[in-house]
Enzyme design. Sequence first.
Site, short mmCIF file in Angstrom:
data_model
loop_
_atom_site.label_atom_id
_atom_site.label_comp_id
_atom_site.label_asym_id
_atom_site.label_seq_id
_atom_site.Cartn_x
_atom_site.Cartn_y
_atom_site.Cartn_z
N LYS A 147 0.85 -1.20 0.00
CA LYS A 147 0.00 0.00 0.00
C LYS A 147 0.89 1.25 0.00
CE LYS A 147 -4.00 1.67 2.70
NZ LYS A 147 -4.81 1.39 3.91
N SER A 201 -9.73 1.16 2.97
CA SER A 201 -8.91 2.02 2.15
C SER A 201 -7.82 1.29 1.37
CB SER A 201 -8.23 3.08 3.04
OG SER A 201 -7.33 2.45 3.94
N SER A 256 -9.70 -1.47 6.98
CA SER A 256 -9.14 -1.17 5.66
C SER A 256 -8.43 -2.33 4.98
CB SER A 256 -8.18 0.03 5.75
OG SER A 256 -8.93 1.22 5.85
#
Lengths: 488, 477
Positions: free
Chosen positions: B80, B155, B179
């Site tokens: 990420k 996310s 997330s």
Amino acid sequence: MREGWEAVIGLEVHAQLNTSSKIFCGCSTVFGREANENTCPVCLGLPGALPVLNRQAVERAGKAALALNLRINRESIFARKNYFYPDLPKGYQISQYDRPFSESGTVEILTSERDEAGRPTEWVLKCFGITRAHIEEDAGKSVHDIGHPEKSHVDLNRAGTPLLEIVSEPDFRSSWEAYDYVNFLRRTLQYVDVCDGNMEEGNLRCDANVSVRRRGAERLGTRVEIKNVNSLRFLQKAIDYEIDRQIIEIESGGRIVQETRLWSDRENRTYTMRTKEDAHDYRYFPDPDLPPLEVSDEWVERLSSGLPELPEARRQRLMKQFDLSVEDASTLTSQRELADYYEGVVTASGNPRAAANWILSELLRELRLAAIGITRCRISAADLGAMIRLIDNGTISGKTAKDLFVEMFATGATPDEIVERKGLVQITDTGEIERVIDETIAANPKQVEGYRSGKTSLIGFFVGQVMKVTGGKANPQAVNEILKKKLG
Amino acid sequence: MIVRERLTIDQIHSMYASGETTPSEVCRQTLERIDAGNGRLNALLCVTRESALARAAAMDAGIGEAITRKPLAGIPVVVKDNLCTAGIPTTCGSRMLEHYLPPYTATAVRRLLDAGAVLVGKANLDEYAMGGSTENSAFGPARNPWNEDYVPGGSSGGSAVAVAAGFVPVSLGSDTGGSIRQPASFCGLVGLKPTYGRVSRYGLVAFASSLDQIGPFSWNVRDSARVLGVIAGHDPHDSTSAAEPVGDYLSGLDGDLRGVRIGIPAECFAEGLDDEVRAAVESGIARLTARGAEIVEVSLPHMKYVIAVYYIIATAEASSNLARFDGVRYGFRADQARTLSELYRRTRDLGFGDEVKRRIMLGTFVLSSGYYDAYYEKAQRVRSMLVDDFAAAFAKCDAIITPTAPTPPFRIGEKSDHPLALYLGDIYTVTINLAGLPAINLPCGMSASGLPIGMQLIGNHFDEARLLRIASAAEQL
């Protein structure tokens, strides 16, 4: 202070703890490097970097807290103090808030008002309360005016230096009490070797909260904070100025606004920095990156047993034990090494008075001239003590001692060595002295006549002659006595 | 639909063992798949083509031996884009850090690389990990490979898509309130949020420091277990990382469920739960009992407060964590500011997106003098009650099952104007972050529109080994 008024003063002192690395990262705390050389992702506040507590800083804070009679909390909490400033890289300062490292101390110190000439009027012992002392990180420095009129620069070398913020109770009633307290703090922190205590270099910084009220009034007046005063003397002057300013303001029908003021040493006055309306809401909350700081009873015990005798206690002991004045004892205990030195000389000489005199009048002057500290002095305490013993047992004269002292200071040689090498041993053999006196009298018939006809001041001439012949080694007392006898 | 063959680490390693392929070849194929799919899916914000190929090539010769020593030897991965990678852009999906190059690498990423992984790119995300759909990225939304009109969740949407689209077998995300688990649920993957403190947060750009954890995405439990074994463990750079020894997460993964007690909290199957999700999760539970698990009822009486508590604590921490993005030292700086406060205001106004600003304002408010006790302080008290609820529940069971998200994936744009509706979608996952527990998403069904549905399996603190064993048994079905 004006009749009928009372000042109420509280002090916040920030002391940089003299650790070798910063409080939350491994960067060096060495002063005077290139701007931003002592930095890493942590103290630059880079995204993703996290603080890790330096246990050395905690240990220094612990010593300081114990030396100031504070209670160390077995668990304390780091909190974030949020505000924006270019030299605050994370947008918050890691500090402590409602659960500080240490709390609730009282210190008993000697304090005195000063007369016009700055001389102490009367020393008295007073107690002052310390609310708390907590651990926090220092910010960096904003640098202006270096080449670009419209640009400012940020140096983060100082960011993350460990600080102990020591907050007093509003217990001070005059600027001199504040002065004596900060001086006491500085000495104490230096004694336990946790802070260099140099206000000019900023490793001890002081803010004062000042308010005034009519004598006898219960309620406190509105307080004004004076920030960033960089010397003890300025602190005292700034507080005095502020007390006067507030009293005049109130007496002329005005009122005091709560604000932060700065001291200008150029103009000798304080001026407004910000008023309460622009005061920050720091939005303190516990720092989720740091677990609670826990210390054990054993840890506190260990620190406590390792503490040296503290300066205030030592000053009072020296006064009692060696019959010293407040001033002499204060000077001798102003630094732990100096006090150790003094006691070393006392032990070696057995003469506390002479030890104090030699240090206070001769040694400190020479050190000042040479611009070195007591730790770099080439005369050891044992040697100075030995020299005093040589005077006391009549081996050398006081006059010889002064020359001897200068040589010892310059070369580090022991007094015995120099006395031996230069043959400085005082002549106490009266036969030898008599012989020299007889020769002197024989060689100066005119002066003998003058003396005998009443010019007794000529005795000085004869002493001088005898000393010249003996190379200053004749015992002056013996010379005097024999001369008087022979000159009749 | 461009969901590919389900790549796993074991498959790749067995091909390396047999000499069937090489890291270079795998890396090239990975880059080809990314080239083919990423334009539409927008899963990756940056592809580290050259460095990946060079690293893979350097492994070719010794790969047969390397796979016996290094658990991720020659395995392409993405992480990420809120995980710092030295010299590689780390944007956090924000204009603020569009051109930011970190000088250091996050501990979790460092450990992946040390275990032999080949980093091929950085994954899209909601700006600063704030959101549940990856629509809040300053660089455009990521799309769900099962149906590109739908969100992949967030996310860590890009990390989920990168696995679900077959780019890589495993990826790293971060999970502050769901997330990892929610995008895993929306993309049909296994996604693990470890116990708070299990994985170092050093180098993870903080959203809410007391809630953030890094964890893996994969097709099966085994691969997530393997990645966890690599990234877990104490880190001297993170004071909140635990000294607790790292378990053997790979052993006993194929056992059955006899004697295992599964807790079901009634509060998590009440109103607000979509019927399709309820049916899928219940069928998942039924399959567990068929393998010998025993079902026990547990209670989480403070569930009704969790959304409020979470959005107070998370935004409070975020408001402080994001203060450093001020245009002074790095990242975006607004020009033409004449004063210091104008520099701050303009930089933050132009650099942050709406959702980030909304949360900074909310967090600033709840910490303000006069409101702190009513919001932040009270939220912390409820948080500790929630921890007690779970302690009581775990006295009666080995793991707890809830839905991961109350609804199946939704369409891109469907909830953009309804931040509160999005917040409510976090109810089952934020609870776990508040309690600091480990939890894993397991796929348990498909919606009528052909999109994945997942369930959340929750373990006790630092009990990942058992959680993974139960999850693995459950996925054998």
